[in-house]
Design an enzyme around this catalytic site. Sequence first.
Site, PDB file in Angstrom:
ATOM      1  N   ASN A   9       0.866  -1.172   0.000  1.00  0.00           N
ATOM      2  CA  ASN A   9       0.000   0.000   0.000  1.00  0.00           C
ATOM      3  C   ASN A   9       0.912   1.235   0.000  1.00  0.00           C
ATOM      4  OD1 ASN A   9      -1.790   2.056   0.421  1.00  0.00           O
ATOM      5  ND2 ASN A   9      -2.450   1.408   2.460  1.00  0.00           N
ATOM      6  N   GLU A  99      -7.163   4.818   7.666  1.00  0.00           N
ATOM      7  CA  GLU A  99      -6.945   6.225   7.278  1.00  0.00           C
ATOM      8  C   GLU A  99      -8.175   6.776   6.559  1.00  0.00           C
ATOM      9  OE1 GLU A  99      -3.138   5.615   5.358  1.00  0.00           O
ATOM     10  OE2 GLU A  99      -2.310   5.143   7.333  1.00  0.00           O
ATOM     11  N   SER A 214       3.271  -1.640  10.464  1.00  0.00           N
ATOM     12  CA  SER A 214       4.726  -1.672  10.652  1.00  0.00           C
ATOM     13  C   SER A 214       5.349  -3.041  10.363  1.00  0.00           C
ATOM     14  CB  SER A 214       5.103  -1.182  12.049  1.00  0.00           C
ATOM     15  OG  SER A 214       4.666   0.155  12.237  1.00  0.00           O
TER      16      SER A 214
HETATM   17  P1  13P Z   1       2.846   0.807   7.760  1.00  0.00           P
HETATM   18  O1  13P Z   1       3.387  -0.488   7.230  1.00  0.00           O
HETATM   19  O2  13P Z   1       3.566   2.014   7.240  1.00  0.00           O
HETATM   20  O3  13P Z   1       2.708   0.781   9.251  1.00  0.00           O
HETATM   21  O4  13P Z   1       1.358   0.941   7.184  1.00  0.00           O
HETATM   22  C1  13P Z   1       0.477  -0.118   7.338  1.00  0.00           C
HETATM   23  C2  13P Z   1      -0.710   0.139   6.515  1.00  0.00           C
HETATM   24  O5  13P Z   1      -1.511   1.008   6.836  1.00  0.00           O
HETATM   25  C3  13P Z   1      -0.887  -0.646   5.282  1.00  0.00           C
HETATM   26  O6  13P Z   1      -2.149  -0.471   4.758  1.00  0.00           O
END
Ligand code: 13P
Length: 251
Positions: A9, A99, A214
């Site tokens: 993503n 988000e 993460s």
């Molecule tokens: P990160 O891997 O940057 O924590 O983001 C996770 C995420 O929201 C993937 O959709």
Amino acid sequence: MRTSLVVANWKMHGRKSEVTQLLSAIKIGIKAGVAAAEKVVICPPSIFLGQVEQELAGSKIAIGAQNAHPQIKGAFTGEVAFAMLKEFSCSYVIIGHSERRELFAESDKFVTEKFLAAQEQNLIPILCVGETQTQRESGLSKAVVLEQLQAVISEAGIESFSNAVIAYEPIWAIGTGLTATPEQAQEVHATLRSFLAELNREIADNITMLYGGSVKANNAKALFDQVDIDGALVGGASLDAEEFLTICAAA
Ligand code: 13P
């Protein structure tokens, strides 16, 4: 069929030249057989879908989108329809990312409309669920994710999950460098799978479930070793080819 799946993503990152550089490094790695993952999906910002489609032509890497609007067409300035994604060879689409839920106030109802609209276009929705830090501290993690899942099941029906992916993404672990421990992630994945099993065991046994939050080269393997974790939805680490390919290799 449960598939080992790693989804990038990219969120709102990249420029044309960076897209080319990143894809070419990922393509080389995948072609060289680096990835153990059965399927690798790249979800760029929508504006780059045409470029990504061209640059991935002939490769086995699949394309996904990060979002779309549930209406087929109409006066929705700035939006993109699911049918448009199909024209750029998308086969997956992320739905209900935290988000979107938090920053763009997307309700369970709207998420469900998108889930259904995606399936109508033969796109596989990657439905994201996850709790906040406060909810986790209050012991509400399982209740929150089950409520988010139930909201979609109530409208779309359990059968619709025979062609969907679920991603557990604890909000407190997204972009924070804090990862859920493999045990914490497994516990929620197992909860989701047994909830589905009560409704339809076959679907529960076959659905692919990703962990996101993460995921990095150095923690992916321990997460993938968990029985109910089939792969990952990767944010930040998907912008670094070497890091991303290492995650694909661990799947
Ligand atoms: P990160 O891997 O940057 O924590 O983001 C996770 C995420 O929201 C993937 O959709």
